[in-house]
Motif scaffolding. Structure first.
Motif: not given
Length: 205
Positions: A8-10, A126-132, A147-151
């Motif tokens: 339940r993280n999204y 710095l790299y996480l936002p690029g992990l689509d 990752p930006d969508q994770m609660i």
């Protein structure tokens, strides 16, 4: 080696399953025997009629740690990849109804798929936002996320989990799945990618 999974993280996935938003990370674990890698086929167990795929970013722990502060969390990560948390949804529904643990529906052999591990070569914040990431079922995209969508962010997950369990080299953290989960059947093919780079491509039997 531990396989630590976040449920339940999204938000959209929570809605599609009719669950409530969690007040803290929802944690469950899988044994090492659940691990499936190198694009080996996934065999549907004979005791379930409703296995669902759940694509998730997976991170490997690269050094031991306990009570890790959020600001230091990324330094404990050595690799990342895309994985699949397989769930026997019929068995899970029964266990939830009886208020019993989920392990029989989540931790069975082969239920934790991981793709090719990618070494962390730059600062993760710095790299996480690029992990689509995305996953295809028989050539059709069924899930996509970031990752930006994770609660709960990766650093919050590591800080929270390490209060309860010592994280050790080789441990894997599955960080939750976005919306779009669905059933698999014999003959299906699942293909997962991060930033258009293939992580896994395997068959369902």
């Amino acid at each position: 080696m531990k396989i630590i999974c976040i449920g339940r993280n999204y938000s959209a996935h929570i809605s599609e399953l009719g669950n409530e938003l969690p007040e803290s990370p929802v944690i469950f674990m899988k044994p090492e025997t659940a691990l499936l890698r190198e694009n080996k086929p996934f065999y549907i167990p004979e005791w379930t009629q409703d296995v669902h795929y759940e694509a998730e970013l997976v991170f490997r722990i690269g050094k031991n740690g306990k009570y890790i502060a959020e600001k230091h969390a990324f330094s404990y990560v050595s690799h990342y990849t895309l994985g699949v948390d397989f769930t026997a949804r019929d068995r899970q529904s029964y266990l939830k109804e009886k208020r019993l643990p989920w392990e029989l529906s989540k931790a069975f052999d082969g239920s934790a798929v991981i793709g090719e591990l990618q070494q962390v070569t730059t600062k993760l914040p710095l790299y996480l936002p690029g992990l689509d990431f995305s996953m295809e079922l028989n050539g059709k995209e069924v899930q996509q996320g970031n990752p930006d969508q994770m609660i709960y962010s990766l650093e919050k997950i590591i800080a929270f989990v390490s209060q309860y369990f010592t994280l050790k080299i080789g441990d894997l953290i599955f960080t939750g799945t976005p919306e779009g989960v669905g059933k698999v059947s014999a003959g299906d093919v699942l293909r997962g990618s991060i930033s258009a780079r293939e992580m896994f491509n395997f068959k369902i039997k």
